[in-house]
Scaffold this motif. Sequence first.
Motif, short mmCIF file in Angstrom:
data_model
loop_
_atom_site.label_atom_id
_atom_site.label_comp_id
_atom_site.label_asym_id
_atom_site.label_seq_id
_atom_site.Cartn_x
_atom_site.Cartn_y
_atom_site.Cartn_z
N MET A 1 -8.78 -11.44 -0.76
CA MET A 1 -8.73 -11.56 -1.93
C MET A 1 -10.46 -12.34 -2.83
O MET A 1 -10.46 -11.90 -3.69
CB MET A 1 -7.40 -12.65 -2.68
N THR A 2 -11.11 -12.71 -1.53
CA THR A 2 -12.63 -12.61 -1.96
C THR A 2 -12.98 -11.96 -2.65
O THR A 2 -13.46 -10.33 -2.56
CB THR A 2 -13.17 -13.19 -1.21
N GLY A 3 -13.86 -11.85 -4.05
CA GLY A 3 -13.83 -10.67 -4.66
C GLY A 3 -13.39 -9.98 -5.38
O GLY A 3 -13.83 -8.73 -6.23
N ARG A 4 -11.68 -9.83 -5.71
CA ARG A 4 -10.84 -9.45 -5.67
C ARG A 4 -9.90 -9.82 -6.84
O ARG A 4 -9.08 -11.40 -6.91
CB ARG A 4 -10.07 -8.35 -5.13
N GLN A 5 -8.71 -9.31 -7.90
CA GLN A 5 -8.52 -10.07 -8.10
C GLN A 5 -7.05 -8.91 -8.16
O GLN A 5 -7.21 -7.84 -8.47
CB GLN A 5 -8.58 -9.89 -10.19
N PRO A 6 -5.79 -9.43 -7.78
CA PRO A 6 -4.25 -8.77 -7.09
C PRO A 6 -3.55 -8.53 -8.78
O PRO A 6 -3.25 -8.99 -9.36
CB PRO A 6 -3.96 -9.85 -6.75
N ALA A 7 -3.18 -7.06 -8.25
CA ALA A 7 -1.95 -6.80 -9.66
C ALA A 7 -0.81 -5.78 -8.47
O ALA A 7 -1.30 -5.72 -7.53
CB ALA A 7 -2.49 -6.19 -10.33
N VAL A 8 0.24 -6.27 -9.18
CA VAL A 8 0.79 -5.25 -8.34
C VAL A 8 1.00 -4.35 -9.49
O VAL A 8 1.67 -4.13 -10.46
CB VAL A 8 2.70 -6.35 -9.08
N LEU A 9 1.56 -3.38 -8.35
CA LEU A 9 1.62 -1.61 -8.53
C LEU A 9 3.08 -1.56 -8.44
O LEU A 9 3.37 -0.96 -8.96
CB LEU A 9 0.85 -0.54 -7.93
N GLY A 10 3.58 -1.86 -7.27
CA GLY A 10 5.04 -1.20 -7.37
C GLY A 10 6.24 -2.19 -6.36
O GLY A 10 5.81 -2.58 -5.57
N LEU A 11 8.08 -2.32 -6.20
CA LEU A 11 7.77 -2.95 -5.58
C LEU A 11 8.82 -1.42 -4.29
O LEU A 11 9.95 -0.80 -5.54
CB LEU A 11 9.47 -4.45 -6.60
N LEU A 12 9.69 -1.91 -3.97
CA LEU A 12 10.51 -0.68 -3.21
C LEU A 12 10.97 -1.95 -1.97
O LEU A 12 11.05 -2.45 -1.10
CB LEU A 12 9.95 0.18 -2.20
N VAL A 13 12.43 -1.32 -2.10
CA VAL A 13 13.74 -2.50 -1.45
C VAL A 13 14.53 -0.99 -0.75
O VAL A 13 15.14 -0.54 -1.31
CB VAL A 13 14.51 -3.24 -1.88
N THR A 14 14.10 -1.37 0.56
CA THR A 14 15.54 -0.20 1.34
C THR A 14 16.38 -1.27 2.17
O THR A 14 15.71 -2.11 2.50
CB THR A 14 15.05 0.31 2.39
N SER A 15 17.05 -0.35 2.73
CA SER A 15 18.03 -0.88 3.99
C SER A 15 16.55 -1.32 5.02
O SER A 15 17.90 -2.65 5.72
CB SER A 15 18.95 -0.31 4.55
N GLU A 16 16.09 -1.26 5.62
CA GLU A 16 14.77 -2.27 6.75
C GLU A 16 14.22 -3.08 6.40
O GLU A 16 13.72 -3.55 6.83
CB GLU A 16 14.23 -0.64 7.14
N HIS A 17 13.45 -3.35 4.56
CA HIS A 17 12.88 -3.71 4.76
C HIS A 17 12.31 -3.68 3.06
O HIS A 17 12.91 -2.95 2.12
CB HIS A 17 11.71 -3.09 5.14
N ALA A 18 11.48 -4.35 2.38
CA ALA A 18 11.30 -4.80 0.83
C ALA A 18 9.30 -4.50 1.24
O ALA A 18 8.52 -5.23 2.34
CB ALA A 18 11.71 -6.28 0.39
N VAL A 19 9.00 -3.93 0.19
CA VAL A 19 7.50 -3.88 0.18
C VAL A 19 7.07 -4.25 -0.98
O VAL A 19 7.07 -3.28 -1.80
CB VAL A 19 7.05 -2.21 0.32
N LEU A 20 5.77 -5.35 -1.10
CA LEU A 20 5.63 -5.31 -2.45
C LEU A 20 3.88 -4.51 -2.32
O LEU A 20 3.32 -5.00 -1.34
CB LEU A 20 5.16 -6.86 -2.78
#
Length: 520
Positions: A127-146
């Motif tokens: 995160m150094t020198g960067r500002q995060p923002a959520v783009l999307g969320l995926l939830v499948t039978s195998e995993h969740a991904v942000l």
Amino acid sequence: MSDPQLEDLSRDVDEAVRRRARLVQDVLSSGPARAAREHGVTRQTAAKWAQRYRTGGAAQLSRPAGRRRTTQELRRAALTAPLWMPTTKWSTRSIADALGVSQSFVARAWEAMRSGTALSDDLTGAMTGRQPAVLGLLVTSEHAVLAFQLTPVTRREDPAPPARVGPAVQRVLRTVLASDLVRREVPATRPADVTPFWDEVLDAADPDATLMAIGSDAAPMPAEVSVQGVCRDVGEWLALFPLFVEWGPLLSPAAALQLENELRTWARTPRRAFTWVRPTTPAGESRGPAARAAVRHLGPERALADEIVVTIRQGIAEGRLAAGDRVTERYLAGRLRTTRAQVRTAMRLLERDGLLTITTGHAAVVPVLTTNDVVETYAARRALGTLVIRAAVRWSPQERQSVEDALDALERCASTGDAHRTGEADIAFQNALAEASGLVRIAPMLEILADHLRMFIAVMGLDYAYPIDAMLRDDRAIFEAIDAGDGEVAAERWRVKIDEAATYMLGQLSAGRSRPTGRS
């Protein structure tokens, strides 16, 4: 007629009960073989629970009276509470009351969300020198991904203190992390099913931003995602919460509310992978389903208002309520495990929509159906639906698929011979058409009118059973005409459908009044 107790159990606090109820619902609508495949169980298991339901009713799906939930089951229920609590304005106290445990038990269950891990340290470095923002969320039978974008931050000699994350957004973050705990209820997900998600994420990202994704388990990600994190277990995934809070406002309040509402709706019946991508255009300009959902579901009060409507309809179906009866705030607050103040606010929304009449004494009156109600409602649906259908001719492939899925669900319900269940699927098909139109103001109006129809049908009870073959015939014809690009033919089929439905309801209303009600 569908069993309201079965509908209740599909939203039960107990995960095992919810899964059984949803399994039985799918067996009844699509058969044991298909239901077994979708739920990841054997055909024998699907048939067993369906048989228990047929012989003993919905009570056979509940937890045996002598069997207490284990500590592990209660802990899991506390962690997933943001998804199943009836209102988004939950608290540790309301969750504890719903589960029959102490507030300290809920707090202990959430301990995993209060401490950092090695992965958290690695991500902090990125995160150094960067500002995060959520783009999307995926939830499948195998995993969740942000998925996130990291935007370069210009250095200042006197940097401003980081923005605080408000309680509402913190609740959304807990809801997002809880989604990984219900992914085992999602049917097997094909790689092709998640490709559109990543395409939308890449489109939504700013040109100069770095892409980052964090998975609850190993997940395939496109080459454009240069920063990747994978959690070793569910504890490490939940431990991302304090990190996200430290990063500041990852979502705008509007986007957070939109994500929360869509995620909670999906979690009730997670029959497919969940995908959400931050809208790339201002509210009201996007044709995507996410933007439209924000128009209809404006906040937790609207979500609670929808629950109140469902509760009243179930009370009518079970014979506990009838047209003209009073429903008090106290009764609804007890049924929905929330406060009377929140119920009062939600009831005002329903009064504004014309679904309830508020009386003195903090109560609402179950509507008494009149001829004028039917004529006015169907006239409005006829006019607004015509506009929707003409606009739906321009639907995108994704929007077309959502309507086709609704038509498939209608056909499955029709195969059971249950007129009321098929009627609900018919309304869902009409709402899917409205969403596919891209008309962000008219589509929500049609959804509210659909709530009026549901209330009318509940009040009429067994007097209303619109012919299944007519619903199938009309909806197929409308879909085929839109698919062929012929908006005028589709609009004419819609007008015929609405006129015939109005004539049928008026006829049944007149016939019902000429017979004794049998209610003392």
